[in-house]
Design a protein around this motif. Sequence first.
Motif, mmCIF file in Angstrom:
data_model
loop_
_atom_site.group_PDB
_atom_site.id
_atom_site.type_symbol
_atom_site.label_atom_id
_atom_site.label_comp_id
_atom_site.label_asym_id
_atom_site.label_seq_id
_atom_site.Cartn_x
_atom_site.Cartn_y
_atom_site.Cartn_z
ATOM 1 N N ASP A 141 2.664 7.991 -8.905
ATOM 2 C CA ASP A 141 2.864 6.904 -9.843
ATOM 3 C C ASP A 141 1.552 6.587 -10.554
ATOM 4 O OD1 ASP A 141 4.517 4.461 -10.755
ATOM 5 O OD2 ASP A 141 2.683 3.578 -9.945
ATOM 6 N N ARG A 142 1.599 6.582 -11.877
ATOM 7 C CA ARG A 142 0.357 6.451 -12.648
ATOM 8 C C ARG A 142 -0.276 5.075 -12.468
ATOM 9 N NH1 ARG A 142 0.439 8.372 -18.833
ATOM 10 N NH2 ARG A 142 1.774 9.889 -17.771
ATOM 11 N N LEU A 143 0.536 4.009 -12.470
ATOM 12 C CA LEU A 143 -0.031 2.676 -12.291
ATOM 13 C C LEU A 143 -0.685 2.519 -10.920
ATOM 14 C CD1 LEU A 143 2.555 0.228 -13.926
ATOM 15 C CD2 LEU A 143 0.245 0.738 -14.706
ATOM 16 N N THR A 144 -0.059 3.099 -9.892
ATOM 17 C CA THR A 144 -0.655 3.049 -8.554
ATOM 18 C C THR A 144 -1.985 3.783 -8.539
ATOM 19 O OG1 THR A 144 1.529 2.940 -7.520
ATOM 20 C CG2 THR A 144 -0.311 3.606 -6.122
ATOM 21 N N SER A 145 -2.024 4.952 -9.171
ATOM 22 C CA SER A 145 -3.279 5.716 -9.234
ATOM 23 C C SER A 145 -4.353 4.930 -9.967
ATOM 24 C CB SER A 145 -3.044 7.065 -9.933
ATOM 25 O OG SER A 145 -2.160 7.864 -9.192
ATOM 26 N N MET A 146 -3.967 4.255 -11.049
ATOM 27 C CA MET A 146 -4.937 3.439 -11.788
ATOM 28 C C MET A 146 -5.450 2.296 -10.924
ATOM 29 S SD MET A 146 -3.284 3.149 -15.595
ATOM 30 C CE MET A 146 -3.233 4.576 -16.701
ATOM 31 N N ALA A 147 -4.539 1.655 -10.182
ATOM 32 C CA ALA A 147 -4.946 0.545 -9.328
ATOM 33 C C ALA A 147 -5.914 1.024 -8.242
ATOM 34 C CB ALA A 147 -3.713 -0.098 -8.692
ATOM 35 N N PHE A 207 -5.025 -0.375 0.186
ATOM 36 C CA PHE A 207 -3.677 0.092 -0.158
ATOM 37 C C PHE A 207 -2.924 0.671 1.041
ATOM 38 C CE2 PHE A 207 -5.548 -0.249 -4.325
ATOM 39 C CZ PHE A 207 -4.493 -0.606 -5.141
ATOM 40 N N GLY A 208 -3.560 0.671 2.200
ATOM 41 C CA GLY A 208 -2.897 1.158 3.398
ATOM 42 C C GLY A 208 -2.642 2.654 3.392
ATOM 43 N N ALA A 237 -6.479 8.427 -1.268
ATOM 44 C CA ALA A 237 -7.115 7.664 -2.340
ATOM 45 C C ALA A 237 -7.865 8.600 -3.277
ATOM 46 C CB ALA A 237 -8.059 6.611 -1.756
ATOM 47 N N GLY A 238 -8.591 9.559 -2.697
ATOM 48 C CA GLY A 238 -9.317 10.528 -3.517
ATOM 49 C C GLY A 238 -8.374 11.379 -4.350
#
Length: 298
Positions: free
Chosen positions: A2-8, A26-27, A33-34
Amino acid sequence: MDRLTSMAIFVKTADSGSFAAAALAFGISSQMAGKHVSTLEERVGARLLNRTTRRQSLTEIGQIFYERCKALLADAAAAESVAQELSASPRGRLRITAPVTFGACCLAPLIARYLKAHPEVRVELTLTDRFVDLIDEGYEAAIRLGALSDSSLIARPLMPYRLVACASPGYLAERGEPRTPRELTAHECLSFAYTSMPADTAWRFADAQGEQAVPIAGRFEANDVKALLAAALNGGGVMLAPEVAVKDELAAGRLVRLLTGYEATARPMHLVFPASRVTPKLRAFIDQVVAEFGPHNA
């Protein structure tokens, strides 16, 4: 991904300086994360973070991308907040103001129906014919008659506020029935007056030939339509009345509609409200008012 999640995750990594801190927030694992950040870098075709064993820092392109991501995430959060608010159940106090006659004859029955549909709402209705400043006086919406002045309020057009000339059978038996607006000059005309608005000196009518203003005069004026109606019912003269206020009297024959070949000039009517105060309870009220009194009902 998900792009928004990656941005966050990217923004959190830049703010905290490490994948580990972002992962904890983000758990997820540091590796995941990387991977989110690497996916963004593949999308934009440029490195966003300078990676070291101790800290992650933004590249020049990463700094620009970071600012845009923060703005985009804020917009997304705001959109979600609005959607959640609109989908919430209407509740709380709703303060409304309206002109006296329309409010008593039409709006109060609508509010009774509105309250049945929304049991967690309490309505405070103030009826006044003066201009009310919604912001300064703490109201959430108002019904306004007449042309609107420029303002920051949102306005929803409603059906025109229609007026009819009428008099009692007893008055007409004594004085005769006017057949044209000009003949009103020979009649006692009951005038509406208000503190900030002088009594009428002319009534306006229209037919196929156009509109005309007719001078009127009389010995009785009042700031309440009910008082004028009582005078008309008791033979006091001709009344130019809101149609909603006299429809029952006309239907029962206690008043007679006059000048049926002419239309008294109707007044525009709007529902106005500040955009910043559109809560679920107000949104439901707006929808019901427009459904029942919108221009399609004219």
